[in-house]
Write an enzyme that holds these catalytic residues in place. Structure first.
Site, PDB file in Angstrom:
ATOM      1  N   GLY A 113       0.828  -1.197   0.000  1.00  0.00           N
ATOM      2  CA  GLY A 113       0.000   0.000   0.000  1.00  0.00           C
ATOM      3  C   GLY A 113       0.860   1.243   0.000  1.00  0.00           C
ATOM      4  N   SER A 114       0.386   2.317  -0.646  1.00  0.00           N
ATOM      5  CA  SER A 114       1.076   3.598  -0.692  1.00  0.00           C
ATOM      6  C   SER A 114       2.461   3.422  -1.334  1.00  0.00           C
ATOM      7  CB  SER A 114       1.153   4.194   0.716  1.00  0.00           C
ATOM      8  OG  SER A 114       1.524   5.548   0.686  1.00  0.00           O
ATOM      9  N   SER A 115       3.542   3.724  -0.631  1.00  0.00           N
ATOM     10  CA  SER A 115       4.864   3.506  -1.206  1.00  0.00           C
ATOM     11  C   SER A 115       5.066   2.036  -1.559  1.00  0.00           C
ATOM     12  CB  SER A 115       5.954   3.966  -0.232  1.00  0.00           C
ATOM     13  OG  SER A 115       7.240   3.800  -0.784  1.00  0.00           O
ATOM     14  N   ARG A 165      -2.402  -0.964  -3.483  1.00  0.00           N
ATOM     15  CA  ARG A 165      -3.417  -0.041  -2.960  1.00  0.00           C
ATOM     16  C   ARG A 165      -2.823   1.358  -2.816  1.00  0.00           C
ATOM     17  NH1 ARG A 165      -4.125   2.517   1.335  1.00  0.00           N
ATOM     18  NH2 ARG A 165      -2.441   1.435   2.445  1.00  0.00           N
ATOM     19  N   HIS A 225      -6.701   8.143   1.609  1.00  0.00           N
ATOM     20  CA  HIS A 225      -5.462   7.392   1.430  1.00  0.00           C
ATOM     21  C   HIS A 225      -5.389   6.249   2.456  1.00  0.00           C
ATOM     22  CE1 HIS A 225      -1.444   6.846  -0.171  1.00  0.00           C
ATOM     23  NE2 HIS A 225      -0.933   6.848   1.041  1.00  0.00           N
TER      24      HIS A 225
END
Length: 293
Positions: A147-149, A171, A293
């Site tokens: 997820g994210s980075s 994600r 986020h």
């Protein structure tokens, strides 16, 4: 249209397809020394953690879990208890790489966006090679998630190492190569990409990915992406750009094969599904309505 009865790419669905095994009793997350996993020519800050259930499936699959910015491997491990439980039930191995002491993964430099270029992506590929050799794992069942980075790293790994990874779930990430636009090495951040200002055509995105492993002509990994429409950290435009990128890379039509809407305990998703010429779903895009986020 409703979703066709083909296998989804989500890790939960993926785990159900793996061989069953007895529950673990004493397994734990542990660090692997860089000399042991064979770190060579890759960044010194990238370290390896591994979770091996007490009972492994025969030729166990591998799932690589990539953490978000500023999250140590142990913290990330604690946040994916469902995946850990699936590993215990089904006997697959978890690799949790860690960008120790850094804010985010490097998915913005040429080193990381080039096959065997000496960046973070190559370090993770070396970890996979170690597990394949050490545990007799199945090279045809190597997957990645984050997820994210970690989602950015997931898409980068699928682009740079399509010969290693068979599928991934990302994600709140960005298209592979997007982070290079205005990348700031000092804080591992790209304001242009994060802000949704990086805009390319599908063909441009596809050529960018194909250039990351020039000469590669083999099969491409399947992918599932998730993004909240109200994401204030990684702009939702990246979801649309990722669709352009991966439909081109996978040789798919621009329009999805089918769509549907589902509501879970956490969100309502508008979902799009793309089938390949054999009728299998190879790309999914889940838009979380009003999701952050």
């Amino acid at each position: 249209m409703t979703r066709p009865p083909h296998p989804a790419l989500a890790l939960t669905s993926l785990s159900l397809a793996l061989l069953a095994a007895a529950p673990a009793r004493a397994a734990s997350l542990r660090a692997v020394d860089r000399g042991t996993w064979g770190a060579s020519g890759v960044p010194s800050y990238v370290n390896m953690y591994i979770y091996v259930p007490d009972t492994l499936a025969e030729s166990p699959p591998i799932v690589v879990g990539c953490h978000s910015c500023g999250t140590p491997a142990e913290g990330y491990f604690g946040s994916i208890s469902g995946v850990v439980s699936a590993a215990n039930r089904n006997g697959f191995i978890l690799i949790l790489p860690e960008a120790t002491g850094r804010n985010c993964w490097d998915v913005g430099t040429a080193e990381s966006l080039t096959h065997d270029g000496g960046g973070d992506t190559q370090a993770i590929a070396q970890m996979v090679d170690y597990v394949l050799s050490q545990y007799g794992a199945d090279a045809d069942r190597v997957y990645v998630m984050g997820g994210s980075s970690g989602a950015m790293m997931t898409q980068a790994l699928l682009a740079v190492y399509p010969d290693v990874f068979k599928a991934g779930a990302a994600r709140a990430g960005v298209p592979a190569g997007c982070w290079a636009d205005g990348y700031d090495e000092s804080n591992q951040w790209s304001g242009n990409c994060a802000g949704g200002r990086t805009d390319k055509s599908a063909a441009e995105w596809g050529d960018l990915v194909r250039g990351m492993y020039s000469g590669y002509s083999g099969p491409r990994p399947r992918l599932q992406i998730f993004h909240g429409t109200a994401d204030g950290t990684i702009n939702y435009n990246n979801f649309r750009e990722a669709i352009e990128e991966w439909t081109n890379v996978l040789g798919l039509e621009t329009a999805p094969t089918s769509t549907d809407t589902i509501t879970t305990s956490n969100a309502t998703y508008n979902r799009q599904f793309w089938e390949d010429d054999c009728g299998y779903v190879v790309f999914e895009a889940w838009a979380g309505q009003d999701g952050s986020h």
